[in-house]
Design an enzyme around this catalytic site. Structure first.
Site, short mmCIF file in Angstrom:
data_model
loop_
_atom_site.label_atom_id
_atom_site.label_comp_id
_atom_site.label_asym_id
_atom_site.label_seq_id
_atom_site.Cartn_x
_atom_site.Cartn_y
_atom_site.Cartn_z
N HIS A 1 -68.65 25.63 75.02
CA HIS A 1 -69.43 26.65 74.30
C HIS A 1 -70.13 26.06 73.07
O HIS A 1 -71.05 26.67 72.55
CB HIS A 1 -68.56 27.86 73.92
N GLU B 1 -69.36 26.15 59.59
CA GLU B 1 -68.33 27.17 59.29
C GLU B 1 -67.38 26.70 58.22
O GLU B 1 -66.62 27.49 57.66
CB GLU B 1 -67.46 27.54 60.51
N ASP C 1 -63.89 29.35 77.52
CA ASP C 1 -64.31 27.95 77.53
C ASP C 1 -63.10 27.14 77.98
O ASP C 1 -62.21 26.78 77.21
CB ASP C 1 -64.77 27.54 76.11
#
Ligand SMILES: C[S@@+](CC[C@H](N)C(=O)[O-])C[C@H]1O[C@@H](n2cnc3c(N)ncnc32)[C@H](O)[C@@H]1O
Length: 321
Positions: free
Chosen positions: A265, A126, A25
């Site tokens: 991404h 996350e 990316d």
């Protein structure tokens, strides 16, 4: 730390393909490179902590920008490879790779800068940012810098009926049976996909801006209002994205995941609605966006969008698992 949740999490980061995807990316990786190389006043002669160093790429950027010492910490199997990478690039005298969970790791000295690529889908998925904040509170010298030092989350309305049909239409007919009851479940997860900017049907609104030098972990549970002004007569989804900013004394770099910028991404997070909402151009719609870590798996996020429009209040619940 929650052991079961983290076993899967760090196992995932032990695989090469996720690092390949991140490194490829170019917008992501080159933004960090430009921000670090473009701010010698921060990095020259500095002691740097790289939280979640992965392959070690950000540590390499810091070392080649004149850092005196870089500590790269990672708890995945990637730390073994980061060490080899550092040696291969003849930087073992500057970069020390430490295998371990950041929260349980001691750094032998206070640092001038903390670099980290902690952003998940919808910014907070996350839940890596609390680990970076914990490291900041324990190891950043007074007057030191987080890099990136600002992060902002945005929302806009989207109308893309073709993509919705592609994503959910299959449930209407599976081998001649109607499985449309599944749509509700399928829609309860935001899609990570690139939203076409010409399908954005409102202005965009800032949901929240974090100053990463001062943000606390309890500020990462969000319940924030938004107001959007429509440019069209219908929306069938909300789209959320983030920017992070490296605001340095020598230069400023913005890493944007906006649908109006080249794709990264992270793409965007698209929250489809079971039914479209009718809009009147220029009559604002008000709402709230709620996002917090899931009670049993803190790396997942529970999300809610509440929309008040034309006298009706509608609530949409989502999960990012
Ligand atoms: C998004 S990746 C970034 C990797 C690398 N910095 C880069 O930019 O390519 C995040 C990395 O942080 C590590 N990580 C996340 N939380 C951590 C923690 N609490 N302690 C140690 N490592 C952590 C993961 O194992 C993963 O390798």
């Amino acid at each position: 730390m929650d052991v079961d949740v983290n076993t899967d999490y760090f196992d995932g980061y032990g695989a090469f393909d996720v690092h390949e995807m991140m490194l490829k990316d170019k917008i992501r990786t080159n933004s960090y490179r430009s921000a670090i190389a473009g701010n010698p006043s921060i990095f020259s002669g500095a002691v740097v902590l790289d939280v979640g160093c992965g392959t070690g790429i950000l540590s390499l950027f810091a070392a080649s920008s004149g850092a005196k010492k870089v500590y790269g910490v990672d708890n995945s199997g990637m730390s073994e490879y980061a060490r080899k990478v550092v040696e291969k690039n003849n930087l073992a005298d500057v970069i020390q790779v430490i295998h371990g969970i950041m929260e349980e790791t001691e750094i032998p000295e206070q640092v001038d800068v903390i670099i980290s690529e902690w952003m998940g889908f919808c910014l907070l998925y996350e839940s890596m940012l609390p680990s970076v904040i914990d490291a900041r509170d324990r190891f950043l010298k007074p007057g030191g810098t987080m890099f990136p030092n600002y992060a902002t989350l945005f929302i806009a309305g989207l109308c893309d009926r073709k993509s919705a049909k592609r994503a959910f239409g299959l449930w209407d007919d599976i081998c001649g049976f109607n499985l449309s009851a599944m749509k509700q479940l399928a829609m309860s997860e935001p899609r990570t996909a690139a939203a076409r900017s010409d399908h954005i049907v409102t202005d965009n609104a800032e949901l929240i801006a974090f100053d990463l030098n001062t943000t606390t972990a309890d500020q990462l549970s969000l319940d924030v209002p938004f107001k959007l002004t429509p440019k069209s007569d219908q929306l069938n989804a909300f789209v959320i994205w983030f920017d992070v900013r490296f605001d340095g004394p020598d230069s400023r770099v913005v890493l944007s995941t906006s649908p109006f910028q080249p794709e990264t991404h992270w793409a965007q997070a698209i929250f489809y609605l079971p039914e479209p909402i009718g809009l009147e151009p220029d009559v604002p719609i008000a709402g709230r966006f709620v996002m917090h870590p899931n009670a049993t798996n803190y790396r997942s996020q529970d999300l809610r969008i509440v929309v008040s429009h034309q006298g009706e209040v509608k609530t949409y619940d989502y999960k990012m698992k």
